[in-house]
Enzyme design. Structure first.
Site, mmCIF file in Angstrom:
data_model
loop_
_atom_site.group_PDB
_atom_site.id
_atom_site.type_symbol
_atom_site.label_atom_id
_atom_site.label_comp_id
_atom_site.label_asym_id
_atom_site.label_seq_id
_atom_site.Cartn_x
_atom_site.Cartn_y
_atom_site.Cartn_z
ATOM 1 N N SER A 1 -2.307 7.466 16.860
ATOM 2 C CA SER A 1 -2.249 6.690 18.103
ATOM 3 C C SER A 1 -1.825 7.619 19.231
ATOM 4 O O SER A 1 -1.177 8.652 18.994
ATOM 5 C CB SER A 1 -1.196 5.586 17.948
ATOM 6 O OG SER A 1 -0.852 5.028 19.202
ATOM 7 N N TYR B 1 7.322 2.945 15.680
ATOM 8 C CA TYR B 1 5.854 3.014 15.659
ATOM 9 C C TYR B 1 5.374 4.417 16.038
ATOM 10 O O TYR B 1 4.589 5.043 15.309
ATOM 11 C CB TYR B 1 5.266 1.972 16.618
ATOM 12 C CG TYR B 1 3.755 2.022 16.642
ATOM 13 C CD1 TYR B 1 3.024 1.654 15.522
ATOM 14 C CD2 TYR B 1 3.070 2.464 17.770
ATOM 15 C CE1 TYR B 1 1.636 1.718 15.527
ATOM 16 C CE2 TYR B 1 1.681 2.529 17.783
ATOM 17 C CZ TYR B 1 0.971 2.152 16.664
ATOM 18 O OH TYR B 1 -0.395 2.233 16.669
#
Ligand code: 8X3
Length: 247
Positions: free
Chosen positions: A133, A146
């Site tokens: 990501s 995350y």
């Protein structure tokens, strides 16, 4: 005929990639936690698709994916797509179970599956595409766990390339920004309104945009390796640092 194994094929990028590779003539093994979603996809994709209910947190089940029979076991491409994000709440008030689920899915399960499939992938001069990501590189408030897991995925991919030097196995870290999938609904614990607001008026990427990028990476000539690829919607970019000042 080539075979791809896609984790998290029940929704979003995984689902779109399953469709893209099946329509491109590949055999697709799709895993996920939700059997009903997998069965529906199997009905649509027919014989080209093998649905397998596997929870990435179950390391023994994940390792079992390296022992599939017949052509389904001849995996040429591992797409480590399964992943999730905890809420962006302050860390001390985020439920531990949510954090542990994220770490086990995004990191532990991914490593276990990759490790188990490496002998097959090496024998077949295959490839690994890992879904990281932009959060791996660009910090944001509430993203510590995350972003941390996605930074792991990025660095794991790059280091694995070193391990695999000379084998012909390719490794890529794909690092998307905002894509409108179930990502935010899962992150917020089912808040569809929060998800709608986040993507409102900004032309987010779609799961199909990322699936097409994965297809491009996978079908490049074998002498080319994309190490890492960041991709964002045009309407997303970067903001500056924050500075705390004493009054
Ligand atoms: C998620 C990317 O930009 O929505 O992986 O945080 S972003």
């Amino acid at each position: 005929m080539k075979t791809i194994l896609i984790t998290g094929a029940t929704a979003g990028i995984g689902d779109a990639a399953a469709r893209r590779f099946a329509s491109g003539g590949w055999r697709v093994v799709g895993t996920g936690r939700r059997g009903d979603r997998l069965r529906a996809l199997a009905e649509e994709l027919g014989e080209a698709f093998l649905p397998l209910v596997v929870d990435m947190r179950d390391v023994a089940a994940v390792e079992g994916l390296a022992r599939l029979n017949g052509p389904w076991g001849d995996i040429d491409l591992l797409l480590n797509n399964a992943g999730l994000a905890p809420p962006t709440d302050p860390l001390p008030t985020t439920d531990w179970q949510r954090l542990e689920d994220v770490i086990e899915t995004n990191v532990t399960g991914l490593v276990a599956l990759t490790r188990a499939l490496l002998p097959t992938l090496t024998e077949r001069r295959g490839a690994i595409i890992n879904l990281s990501s932009v959060a791996a590189t660009y910090p944001y408030k509430g993203g510590a766990v995350y972003g941390g897991t996605k930074a792991f995925v990025r660095q794991f991919s790059l280091d694995l390339r070193s391990d695999l030097h000379g084998t012909g196995v390719r490794v890529t870290s794909i690092e998307p920004g905002m894509a409108e999938t179930e990502f935010t609904i899962v992150r917020t614990g089912g808040d569809e309104e929060a998800s709608r607001k986040l993507y409102a008026g900004m032309a987010p990427m779609t799961a199909e945009d990322i699936a097409e990028t994965i297809w491009w990476v996978a079908t490049l000539p074998p002498h080319l390796n994309i190490n890492a690829l960041e991709i964002m919607p045009t309407s997303q970019s970067f903001a500056g640092f924050q500075v705390h000042r004493e009054a």
